[in-house]
Design a protein around this motif. Structure first.
Motif, PDB file in Angstrom:
ATOM      1  N   UNK A 148       0.837  -1.122   0.023  1.00  0.00           N
ATOM      2  CA  UNK A 148       0.108   0.037  -0.021  1.00  0.00           C
ATOM      3  C   UNK A 148       0.852   1.304   0.054  1.00  0.00           C
ATOM      4  N   UNK A 149       1.979   1.151   0.786  1.00  0.00           N
ATOM      5  CA  UNK A 149       2.758   2.421   0.796  1.00  0.00           C
ATOM      6  C   UNK A 149       3.415   2.669  -0.596  1.00  0.00           C
ATOM      7  N   UNK A 150       3.811   1.554  -1.164  1.00  0.00           N
ATOM      8  CA  UNK A 150       4.370   1.536  -2.534  1.00  0.00           C
ATOM      9  C   UNK A 150       3.390   2.041  -3.501  1.00  0.00           C
ATOM     10  N   UNK A 151       2.228   1.813  -3.378  1.00  0.00           N
ATOM     11  CA  UNK A 151       1.353   2.309  -4.419  1.00  0.00           C
ATOM     12  C   UNK A 151       0.977   3.521  -4.073  1.00  0.00           C
ATOM     13  N   UNK A 152       1.148   4.241  -2.872  1.00  0.00           N
ATOM     14  CA  UNK A 152       0.887   5.410  -2.462  1.00  0.00           C
ATOM     15  C   UNK A 152       1.874   6.502  -2.942  1.00  0.00           C
ATOM     16  N   UNK A 153       3.055   6.016  -2.854  1.00  0.00           N
ATOM     17  CA  UNK A 153       4.186   6.636  -3.308  1.00  0.00           C
ATOM     18  C   UNK A 153       4.180   6.990  -4.714  1.00  0.00           C
ATOM     19  N   UNK A 154       3.954   5.931  -5.569  1.00  0.00           N
ATOM     20  CA  UNK A 154       3.622   5.976  -6.879  1.00  0.00           C
ATOM     21  C   UNK A 154       2.425   6.943  -7.497  1.00  0.00           C
ATOM     22  N   UNK A 155       1.494   6.796  -6.710  1.00  0.00           N
ATOM     23  CA  UNK A 155       0.372   7.984  -7.025  1.00  0.00           C
ATOM     24  C   UNK A 155       0.779   9.232  -6.822  1.00  0.00           C
ATOM     25  N   UNK A 156       1.493   9.588  -5.631  1.00  0.00           N
ATOM     26  CA  UNK A 156       2.030  10.881  -5.233  1.00  0.00           C
ATOM     27  C   UNK A 156       2.896  11.480  -6.390  1.00  0.00           C
ATOM     28  N   UNK A 157       3.927  10.485  -6.801  1.00  0.00           N
ATOM     29  CA  UNK A 157       4.717  10.772  -8.081  1.00  0.00           C
ATOM     30  C   UNK A 157       3.934  11.103  -9.345  1.00  0.00           C
ATOM     31  N   UNK A 158       2.780  10.533  -9.519  1.00  0.00           N
ATOM     32  CA  UNK A 158       1.876  10.787 -10.487  1.00  0.00           C
ATOM     33  C   UNK A 158       1.173  12.111 -10.655  1.00  0.00           C
TER      34      UNK A 158
END
Length: 75
Positions: free
Chosen positions: A27-37
């Motif tokens: 979940x943290x990895x997905x959240x970081x990816x979404x923040x980058x986008x």
């Protein structure tokens, strides 16, 4: 019997902890990816907005027309 229940409880709790840790990491990895986008989208929009603002020609003020003052409010 009590020792068996304790061992099964510890094993069950350990399994839940291991599963939750991996879930939290994903979940943290997905959240970081979404923040980058989101950051990329915001940067693209801000650069597009600044280019659009530069492309528009500012209105020229005609010096022959006197400016009317804003009426003051009475207390």
């Amino acid at each position: 019997m009590g020792l068996t229940n304790f061992i099964l409880t510890v094993a069950g709790v350990s399994a839940v902890v291991v599963l939750l840790r991996s879930d939290v990491k994903q979940s943290a990895a997905i959240f970081r990816r979404n923040v980058k986008h989101l950051r990329n989208w915001l940067e693209e929009e801000s650069s597009a907005a600044s280019k659009a603002a530069e492309a528009t020609k500012p209105k020229e003020i005609d010096s022959k027309i006197p400016e009317k003052g804003v009426p003051k409010e009475k207390d």
